[in-house]
Design an enzyme around this catalytic site. Sequence first.
Site, PDB file in Angstrom:
ATOM      1  N   GLY A 205       5.114   2.443   9.505  1.00  0.00           N
ATOM      2  CA  GLY A 205       5.092   1.062   9.049  1.00  0.00           C
ATOM      3  C   GLY A 205       6.310   0.786   8.187  1.00  0.00           C
ATOM      4  O   GLY A 205       7.297   1.522   8.189  1.00  0.00           O
ATOM      5  N   PHE A 206       6.243  -0.279   7.400  1.00  0.00           N
ATOM      6  CA  PHE A 206       7.384  -0.652   6.572  1.00  0.00           C
ATOM      7  C   PHE A 206       7.736   0.440   5.567  1.00  0.00           C
ATOM      8  O   PHE A 206       8.901   0.776   5.381  1.00  0.00           O
ATOM      9  CB  PHE A 206       7.088  -1.964   5.842  1.00  0.00           C
ATOM     10  N   GLY A 207       6.719   1.002   4.908  1.00  0.00           N
ATOM     11  CA  GLY A 207       6.973   2.032   3.910  1.00  0.00           C
ATOM     12  C   GLY A 207       7.513   3.305   4.521  1.00  0.00           C
ATOM     13  O   GLY A 207       8.488   3.888   4.026  1.00  0.00           O
TER      14      GLY A 207
ATOM     15  N   ASP B 182      -0.086   0.509   1.741  1.00  0.00           N
ATOM     16  CA  ASP B 182      -1.520   0.233   1.659  1.00  0.00           C
ATOM     17  C   ASP B 182      -2.334   1.493   1.414  1.00  0.00           C
ATOM     18  O   ASP B 182      -3.519   1.406   1.067  1.00  0.00           O
ATOM     19  CB  ASP B 182      -2.006  -0.428   2.953  1.00  0.00           C
TER      20      ASP B 182
ATOM     21  N   GLU C  12      -2.213 -18.662   8.340  1.00  0.00           N
ATOM     22  CA  GLU C  12      -1.254 -18.739   9.435  1.00  0.00           C
ATOM     23  C   GLU C  12      -1.958 -18.785  10.784  1.00  0.00           C
ATOM     24  O   GLU C  12      -1.517 -19.510  11.694  1.00  0.00           O
ATOM     25  CB  GLU C  12      -0.286 -17.557   9.343  1.00  0.00           C
TER      26      GLU C  12
ATOM     27  N   VAL D 218      -2.974  11.978  12.886  1.00  0.00           N
ATOM     28  CA  VAL D 218      -3.301  13.030  11.935  1.00  0.00           C
ATOM     29  C   VAL D 218      -4.803  13.025  11.671  1.00  0.00           C
ATOM     30  O   VAL D 218      -5.423  11.971  11.487  1.00  0.00           O
ATOM     31  CB  VAL D 218      -2.527  12.837  10.623  1.00  0.00           C
TER      32      VAL D 218
ATOM     33  N   GLY E 173       3.151   7.824   9.417  1.00  0.00           N
ATOM     34  CA  GLY E 173       3.073   6.372   9.476  1.00  0.00           C
ATOM     35  C   GLY E 173       4.445   5.735   9.577  1.00  0.00           C
ATOM     36  O   GLY E 173       5.311   5.977   8.727  1.00  0.00           O
TER      37      GLY E 173
ATOM     38  N   ALA F 280       4.782  -6.076   2.694  1.00  0.00           N
ATOM     39  CA  ALA F 280       5.849  -5.265   3.276  1.00  0.00           C
ATOM     40  C   ALA F 280       6.918  -4.898   2.251  1.00  0.00           C
ATOM     41  O   ALA F 280       7.345  -3.735   2.199  1.00  0.00           O
ATOM     42  CB  ALA F 280       6.469  -6.005   4.463  1.00  0.00           C
TER      43      ALA F 280
END
Length: 720
Positions: A314-316, A601, A471, A380, A312, A617
């Site tokens: 993403g941010f992490g 997440d 938003e 995966v 992954g 995030a």
Amino acid sequence: MTVDQSMLQEERLSPFLRVTLRIWVKTYRSIIGLISPVFDLLVRLFVAQTIFRSGVVKLSDWDTALSLARFEYPVAWMAPETAAVIGVTIEIVAPILLLIGLLTREAALAILMLLVVSQVEYVPTDLNLWLIAILGWFVLRGAKGFSFDRAVAGGLSGSALPFADPITRFFEYLTDKAAPAWLLIIRIWLAVTLLVVAGLTSVTEAELFLPVKSFAGIDPIIAIGLALLLVVGMVIPLTGFALIVALSTLAVMGLHPDLTLYPMLLFGLMIIFGAGYLSVDRMISNWLEHNILFDRKYEDVPEHWPHIVVVGAGFGGLACVAKLKNLPVRITLVDRHNYHLFQPLLYQIATAALSPADVATPIRGLFRNDGNVRVLLGEVSSVDSKTKTLTYGQNSLDYDHLVLATGASHSYFGKDEWAPYAPGLKTIEDGVSVRAHVLRAFERAESSNDPERVKRLLTFVIVGAGPTGVELAGAIAELAHQGLKDEFSRIDPAQAQIILVQSGDRILPAFPEDLSAHAAASLGNLGVDIRLKSRVTDIAADRVKIGDDVEIATETVLWAAGVIASPAGKWLDAETDRAGRVAVDDYLRIAGHENVFAIGDTAGSNAWDGNPVPGLAPAAKQAGVYVANYIQKQLLDDKQIAPFQYKHQGSLATIGRKSAVADFGFMKLHGALAWWLWGAVHVGFLSGMRNRIAVLVNWIWSYFTLQLGIRLITGKDSGA
């Protein structure tokens, strides 16, 4: 040196030295990599303004300039008028080219030659010498930061332009071979100057070639010590800093009231770019590269280094890899996309404010300079913790540590049949699809002769009033009222009805009540209809049902009500909560799998003072850094590490083009100030300077023109 020999040398060092040296060197190089393009631009700016100002002064009083060329500063081998014209032309044109980085080498060479003539034919000054030294660097290396030359360099090589290949190869030779030689020349030049000032040697007409006046008054012992360091090329960054301190001290003491900034800029170039050839620093750097860093190619990385697989981007996942890459480990980053998506701005793709390229960055580009990081494209499908392998597509990977940062997808709370009628926002494909769906609604309304259908098409329902839903509602309202104004003949987009449906008793339930109220008021000012305590019970192609008896006729429903974690828990047969998040211990390890971590997440962590860590995030980034620190402790044979604790950095949500809410715990903001803060934070968190600039330009254009430039309908039309 072969890899095996390097491995033997590396293994002689203690774990502390291996880890610490690599962290220090990689961190230092990362800092230099961030500073160098900005410093490059600043040096060009200061040099250009000095030369340009001289040209403007002469051009504004041309008669005086001609008189000086004839009588005060004549060039023996050139007519005064010709010398004046050439000199002023160079001083006006070349600085502009130098500043913008267009034909940088040629512009720097022209100014350098002008200064050499001035130094030899007129009155010699230290200022000329410092500028010649700086400009020589740009002649050989060119502009690398924020320049047109750098932007076109890649396309020039191999192009059909005449002599493109030989010119490109020549410039590459100058950059790679000649520029380091110039650093060596500068070191020797400065060392000789210091020795002359210290009285250890003498040079005929020293003031013509050496900036001795700038160093007059320096202590002889200090001068000799700095000269020795310059000659051997040892700790040149510290030596450059010491030179800055020495000259600044002389200026403060009043010995050099006319001291300019340019020697400081030259020392700054030495600090950033090093010692060049024949230096101890270069020898140390080469030793580190071959024995500690192994950053040339992935296959050069020692196989005995622990293999860490991060799933992954993403941010992490990116935060984890960014920290891990400084350690002596092999890293494989697997993602089903080849880009990192900045999800907080995904709704702006859906509402035609930004392009996908503005909020997404190719993953490989983020780690192109890190030889121990390999990026793989794949999804995966399973993990075998007993054999420590994972499967993606038809391939498999072995791992020593596994970090699952696989994120989340939409959750329809068991009503997956709603998905075709109520798309969510998690991927670029989602954003582009929603944009097409929203814009197509206006187009179909324009072409429809059925008033009931026109009303249905101009009704937009957003389910869920968290930050994404709020938003989205504000952005669609702005699109209808401003972005599409005066673009249709039969319909008025401003008549669109935007309905925000929330099952709870207020919007933005994670925010304090007063900020929720401010957000609701801002949405109300945009014409958004907020339906609280309203639970969606059915969604079809042309309607949304709320409760048992309320139906809203609409063909556009957007889902922002809930998410469910990836199937990572199923891969490991691990315990999960209702949202599919994997249960983790205090160290973010999955129960029963000591070397398998879950972050973002994917993880069901209660590390927020006993409360669940939010799916934000900053939370994912903190978890990614923590896991990297945990692995670092293991490499150092130090098992002691405090449990993960999430530190809340605040929550933000924007409403339209001039309002937002921000909650930092100790401080709450709303309105225009929060909106500016929201914009600054989101631009700052974007990956890559290109993305930051692109987003800023698009925002500024949209803000002042009230027009959105990405109003493109792509994808197959399912019907009118």
